[in-house]
Design a protein around this motif. Sequence first.
Motif, mmCIF file in Angstrom:
data_model
loop_
_atom_site.group_PDB
_atom_site.id
_atom_site.type_symbol
_atom_site.label_atom_id
_atom_site.label_comp_id
_atom_site.label_asym_id
_atom_site.label_seq_id
_atom_site.Cartn_x
_atom_site.Cartn_y
_atom_site.Cartn_z
ATOM 1 N N THR A 29 -7.655 -0.930 -8.128
ATOM 2 C CA THR A 29 -8.387 0.129 -8.317
ATOM 3 C C THR A 29 -6.731 0.580 -6.920
ATOM 4 O OG1 THR A 29 -9.410 -0.353 -5.848
ATOM 5 C CG2 THR A 29 -10.299 0.754 -7.647
ATOM 6 N N GLU A 30 -6.739 1.942 -6.724
ATOM 7 C CA GLU A 30 -5.931 1.557 -5.705
ATOM 8 C C GLU A 30 -5.712 1.340 -3.938
ATOM 9 O OE1 GLU A 30 -2.071 2.908 -5.885
ATOM 10 O OE2 GLU A 30 -2.415 3.470 -7.842
ATOM 11 N N GLU A 31 -7.289 1.644 -4.076
ATOM 12 C CA GLU A 31 -7.910 1.306 -2.955
ATOM 13 C C GLU A 31 -7.390 -0.009 -2.241
ATOM 14 O OE1 GLU A 31 -11.833 0.676 0.754
ATOM 15 O OE2 GLU A 31 -11.609 1.880 -1.740
ATOM 16 N N PHE A 32 -7.661 -1.252 -3.596
ATOM 17 C CA PHE A 32 -7.455 -2.317 -2.937
ATOM 18 C C PHE A 32 -5.792 -2.552 -2.891
ATOM 19 C CE2 PHE A 32 -6.232 -6.324 -6.091
ATOM 20 C CZ PHE A 32 -7.014 -7.313 -5.369
ATOM 21 N N PHE A 33 -5.054 -2.033 -3.907
ATOM 22 C CA PHE A 33 -3.650 -2.696 -3.669
ATOM 23 C C PHE A 33 -3.145 -2.034 -1.991
ATOM 24 C CE2 PHE A 33 -3.869 -2.788 -8.510
ATOM 25 C CZ PHE A 33 -3.161 -4.209 -8.354
ATOM 26 N N SER A 34 -3.649 -1.211 -1.804
ATOM 27 C CA SER A 34 -3.895 -0.550 -0.760
ATOM 28 C C SER A 34 -3.370 -1.755 0.447
ATOM 29 C CB SER A 34 -4.087 0.533 0.101
ATOM 30 O OG SER A 34 -5.583 0.834 -0.125
ATOM 31 N N LYS A 35 -4.731 -2.142 0.344
ATOM 32 C CA LYS A 35 -5.339 -3.660 1.502
ATOM 33 C C LYS A 35 -4.911 -4.502 0.932
ATOM 34 C CE LYS A 35 -9.772 -1.048 2.008
ATOM 35 N NZ LYS A 35 -10.908 -1.431 1.698
ATOM 36 N N SER A 36 -3.633 -4.356 0.304
ATOM 37 C CA SER A 36 -3.272 -6.633 -0.309
ATOM 38 C C SER A 36 -2.068 -6.483 0.347
ATOM 39 C CB SER A 36 -3.473 -6.309 -1.296
ATOM 40 O OG SER A 36 -2.568 -5.692 -2.147
ATOM 41 N N ARG A 37 -1.584 -7.584 0.494
ATOM 42 C CA ARG A 37 -0.705 -7.411 1.316
ATOM 43 C C ARG A 37 -0.062 -8.952 0.254
ATOM 44 N NH1 ARG A 37 -0.882 -11.884 5.221
ATOM 45 N NH2 ARG A 37 -2.745 -12.239 5.937
ATOM 46 N N TRP A 38 1.308 -8.929 0.358
ATOM 47 C CA TRP A 38 2.274 -10.441 -0.108
ATOM 48 C C TRP A 38 2.468 -11.108 1.007
ATOM 49 C CZ3 TRP A 38 2.793 -11.305 -5.602
ATOM 50 C CH2 TRP A 38 2.947 -10.125 -6.113
ATOM 51 N N TRP A 39 2.324 -12.235 0.659
ATOM 52 C CA TRP A 39 2.318 -13.787 1.517
ATOM 53 C C TRP A 39 3.524 -14.979 1.034
ATOM 54 C CZ3 TRP A 39 0.057 -18.124 1.039
ATOM 55 C CH2 TRP A 39 -0.778 -18.315 0.097
ATOM 56 N N LYS A 40 4.257 -15.070 1.173
ATOM 57 C CA LYS A 40 5.066 -16.221 0.765
ATOM 58 C C LYS A 40 4.159 -17.805 1.540
ATOM 59 C CE LYS A 40 9.772 -18.516 0.703
ATOM 60 N NZ LYS A 40 11.010 -18.099 1.141
ATOM 61 N N PRO A 41 3.998 -18.856 0.562
ATOM 62 C CA PRO A 41 3.473 -19.645 1.312
ATOM 63 C C PRO A 41 4.337 -20.484 2.314
ATOM 64 C CG PRO A 41 2.805 -19.884 -0.964
ATOM 65 C CD PRO A 41 4.198 -19.129 -0.390
ATOM 66 N N VAL A 42 3.732 -21.374 2.600
ATOM 67 C CA VAL A 42 4.393 -21.814 4.024
ATOM 68 C C VAL A 42 4.148 -23.437 2.913
ATOM 69 C CG1 VAL A 42 4.449 -23.255 5.774
ATOM 70 C CG2 VAL A 42 2.820 -20.842 6.262
ATOM 71 N N SER A 43 5.906 -23.826 2.647
ATOM 72 C CA SER A 43 6.540 -24.793 2.384
ATOM 73 C C SER A 43 5.967 -26.232 3.818
ATOM 74 C CB SER A 43 7.804 -24.718 2.549
ATOM 75 O OG SER A 43 8.514 -24.605 3.906
ATOM 76 N N SER A 44 5.426 -27.087 2.366
ATOM 77 C CA SER A 44 4.934 -28.591 3.225
ATOM 78 C C SER A 44 6.412 -29.306 4.252
ATOM 79 C CB SER A 44 3.961 -29.090 2.518
ATOM 80 O OG SER A 44 5.051 -29.832 1.058
ATOM 81 N N LEU A 45 5.646 -29.970 5.122
ATOM 82 C CA LEU A 45 6.602 -31.004 5.994
ATOM 83 C C LEU A 45 6.466 -32.221 5.369
ATOM 84 C CD1 LEU A 45 6.441 -29.360 9.451
ATOM 85 C CD2 LEU A 45 8.155 -28.915 7.272
ATOM 86 N N SER A 46 7.098 -33.197 5.062
ATOM 87 C CA SER A 46 6.801 -34.823 5.176
ATOM 88 C C SER A 46 7.447 -35.279 6.078
ATOM 89 C CB SER A 46 7.796 -35.282 3.992
ATOM 90 O OG SER A 46 7.776 -35.178 2.890
ATOM 91 N N VAL A 47 6.072 -36.223 6.935
ATOM 92 C CA VAL A 47 5.580 -36.581 8.103
ATOM 93 C C VAL A 47 5.519 -38.053 7.769
ATOM 94 C CG1 VAL A 47 5.817 -34.862 9.488
ATOM 95 C CG2 VAL A 47 3.640 -35.655 8.541
ATOM 96 N N LEU A 48 5.686 -38.661 8.781
ATOM 97 C CA LEU A 48 5.355 -40.306 8.994
ATOM 98 C C LEU A 48 4.204 -40.549 9.560
ATOM 99 C CD1 LEU A 48 5.914 -43.220 7.690
ATOM 100 C CD2 LEU A 48 7.152 -43.388 9.937
ATOM 101 N N VAL A 49 2.939 -40.855 8.656
ATOM 102 C CA VAL A 49 1.593 -41.165 9.721
ATOM 103 C C VAL A 49 1.257 -42.416 9.345
ATOM 104 C CG1 VAL A 49 -0.685 -40.292 10.317
ATOM 105 C CG2 VAL A 49 0.823 -39.029 9.403
ATOM 106 N N LYS A 50 1.002 -42.764 10.528
ATOM 107 C CA LYS A 50 0.073 -43.828 10.576
ATOM 108 C C LYS A 50 -1.898 -44.540 10.219
ATOM 109 C CE LYS A 50 3.323 -46.864 13.512
ATOM 110 N NZ LYS A 50 3.526 -47.763 14.571
ATOM 111 N N ILE A 51 -1.745 -44.463 8.989
ATOM 112 C CA ILE A 51 -2.983 -44.797 8.660
ATOM 113 C C ILE A 51 -3.706 -46.495 8.511
ATOM 114 C CG2 ILE A 51 -3.777 -42.821 7.899
ATOM 115 C CD1 ILE A 51 -3.637 -43.117 4.627
ATOM 116 N N ASP A 52 -4.901 -46.384 8.446
ATOM 117 C CA ASP A 52 -5.268 -47.715 8.053
ATOM 118 C C ASP A 52 -5.473 -48.194 7.120
ATOM 119 O OD1 ASP A 52 -8.426 -47.489 7.360
ATOM 120 O OD2 ASP A 52 -8.709 -46.218 8.839
ATOM 121 N N PRO A 53 -5.061 -49.247 6.078
ATOM 122 C CA PRO A 53 -5.639 -49.108 4.704
ATOM 123 C C PRO A 53 -6.339 -49.164 3.985
ATOM 124 C CG PRO A 53 -4.234 -51.760 5.888
ATOM 125 C CD PRO A 53 -4.513 -50.428 6.576
#
Length: 86
Positions: A29-53
Amino acid sequence: MNNTSKTNWEKLDSLSEEEIDTSDIPPLTEEFFSKSRWWKPVSSLSVLVKIDPQTLAWFQSQGEDYEQKMAAALRIYAQAHQVESE
């Protein structure tokens, strides 16, 4: 973390548009669209993380998308602990 689908995809793929029951989906409905919003996904980052094998091996055993699963696990952990630090 077993996300194996129990959906019968072959049966679903064989259905025509007319055979698909959409009666439980409310109309947009129009109500649905009036409450909706567009959003752009946050791009991911590449990081170096030490974890156990062993931890890396476990995530790798979960499938080819193990990096996304690791990121999801970290996101869930961070969200669960966000309340504590606020």
